[in-house]
Design an enzyme around this catalytic site. Structure first.
Site, PDB file in Angstrom:
ATOM      1  N   ASP A 285       3.879  18.323   4.802  1.00  0.00           N
ATOM      2  CA  ASP A 285       3.929  16.858   4.874  1.00  0.00           C
ATOM      3  C   ASP A 285       4.036  16.392   6.324  1.00  0.00           C
ATOM      4  O   ASP A 285       4.945  16.785   7.046  1.00  0.00           O
ATOM      5  CB  ASP A 285       5.108  16.325   4.061  1.00  0.00           C
ATOM      6  CG  ASP A 285       5.033  16.760   2.605  1.00  0.00           C
ATOM      7  OD1 ASP A 285       3.922  16.740   2.047  1.00  0.00           O
ATOM      8  OD2 ASP A 285       6.077  17.131   2.039  1.00  0.00           O
TER       9      ASP A 285
ATOM     10  N   ASP B 188       3.614  23.477   8.672  1.00  0.00           N
ATOM     11  CA  ASP B 188       4.354  22.585   7.800  1.00  0.00           C
ATOM     12  C   ASP B 188       3.334  21.816   6.959  1.00  0.00           C
ATOM     13  O   ASP B 188       2.151  21.735   7.310  1.00  0.00           O
ATOM     14  CB  ASP B 188       5.198  21.635   8.647  1.00  0.00           C
ATOM     15  CG  ASP B 188       5.960  20.632   7.807  1.00  0.00           C
ATOM     16  OD1 ASP B 188       6.567  21.038   6.801  1.00  0.00           O
ATOM     17  OD2 ASP B 188       5.918  19.433   8.151  1.00  0.00           O
TER      18      ASP B 188
END
Length: 415
Positions: A254, A252
């Site tokens: 952020d 991922d």
């Protein structure tokens, strides 16, 4: 398709390894580097080879002869005087056929060459460059391309580059239509392949880059030679061929790679988390691919343009590259199912298969890079990351629950 191997270099920088043989004949795991190249070519049906030789040419020609003992056919062109890294191509033009594979002899690689050749054909390309990220993009030539992988700029080491750029480097493997040699005007006998032939073609719309995580590394310095030797003996060189199943760590963005600031809209707010470069360096050296999969609803909401998002990702790749780390690929979902935002893009306000918790981005990466999802991980800071990974059949790790950080995860599970 014939293969041209440029094997005339003296190898001044690597002379300390063995100064008694030309660079392509330096031993690697019991065989000359060039012999490994020929084995890779032969195993995939590339058995017609032209070698351009110069420095200590007799050592190369005496070892390989006509190639019969190595299962190939070899012809030689001996450069009596230096012709640069492309001048010899004009001297052997009549032997090249319609197109040819062009290699540097000091590059160690194991790639799916037929896949590469099919891509060249599908693109109807004049030139296809094998491109990849590396651990030192700041001192490498950078290739800039559009969304169709058509090369728009070729920034050599001496060119001024933008502040933020994608880590996409020419690896020294090319497929070239022979007509290029007829159409390009060059002067002098010493001809530089990149600067005089390929770079000027970038505006033609028919030079393409072929992005791949497969193993390609030059061994031009003692340090790189030792790295290549270690990688070869560990099996990493062969394992990265896309004919073999790959393993990946899906990341991922952020809150995993960069500090979480809510919806990241401004490039100035992008900041790598501590120890992330070291964590990704460890992924790079582990045999896993490092692939970002990120939801970016700000595109559908009209808050960030595609070009602005690409610039944010360029910043991420530049900052990682400055620390010797790289990403093998980035996938993002631009969609968002909820309507009613001012300035939104209606065609992107849809239910899609790529927005996590759905596994579409992981499935697409698996198809692109022949990834065994059951042997792969997804690591993120959201339950949606975990659900997407489970839907794809990956192992999962949740930052803030299972692991304190990406570095913690890598230290405990990967390397």
């Amino acid at each position: 398709m014939k293969t041209v191997i440029m094997a005339g270099g003296k190898g001044t920088r690597i002379a300390s390894v063995n100064s008694n043989v030309p660079k392509p004949m330096i031993d690697l795991a019991g065989k000359p580097v060039l012999e490994h190249t020929i084995e890779c070519l032969r195993s995939q049906g590339f058995d017609e080879i032209i070698m351009t030789v110069s420095y200590m040419a007799d050592v190369i020609m005496n070892h390989f002869g006509d190639g019969e003992n190595f299962g190939v056919k070899i012809e030689y062109y001996v450069e009596e005087k230096p012709l640069g890294n492309a001048g010899a191509l004009f001297r052997i033009r009549d032997k090249l056929g319609d197109k040819f594979l062009l290699l540097n002899a000091d590059v160690i690689f194991d790639v799916d060459l037929n896949r590469f050749a099919q891509y060249h054909s599908d693109k109807n390309a004049l030139v296809t460059l094998f491109t990849h990220p590396n651990s030192h993009p700041y001192d490498s030539g950078i290739i800039i391309a559009d969304e169709n992988h058509s090369v728009t700029q070729w920034l050599t080491k001496e060119d001024v580059r933008p502040q933020w750029y994608r880590n996409r480097v020419n690896a020294g493997i090319h497929i070239i239509e022979s007509s290029v040699l007829d159409d390009v005007e060059v002067s002098g006998e010493k001809i530089d392949l990149d600067r005089q032939i390929l770079k000027p073609l970038c505006s033609s719309g028919r030079v393409f880059c072929y992005d791949s995580p497969e193993y390609v590394k030059d061994m031009g310095t003692p340090e790189r030679y030792m790295q290549v030797q270690n990688d070869f003996l560990s099996g990493r060189v062969h394992a990265r061929n896309l004919k073999h199943k790959q393993k990946a760590v899906f990341l991922d963005r952020d809150g995993t790679i960069n500090k979480f600031v809510g919806f990241l809209r401004n490039i100035e707010d992008f900041e790598l988390l501590p120890d992330v470069p070291e964590a990704i360096r460890r992924i790079n050296s582990s045999g896993y691919l490092a692939i970002v999969v990120t939801n970016q609803p700000v595109i559908a909401r009209g808050e960030v343009s595609v070009s602005e998002l690409e610039e944010i990702h360029n910043k991420m790749e530049t900052l990682l590259g400055q620390e010797g780390a790289y990403l093998d690929a980035i996938y993002y979902c631009p969609h968002h199912p909820h309507k009613g935002y001012e300035g939104e893009i209606p065609e992107l306000k849809i239910e899609c298969d790529c927005r996590k918790p759905k596994p579409g981005m992981l499935l697409r990466a698996a198809d692109d890079f022949n990834i065994d999802l059951s042997q792969s991980w997804i690591i993120g800071d959201s339950e949606n990351d975990i659900l997407a990974g489970k839907a794809a059949g990956c192992k999962t790790g949740l930052i803030g629950s299972d692991y304190d950080s990406l570095y913690d995860f890598i230290s405990r599970e990967i390397a």
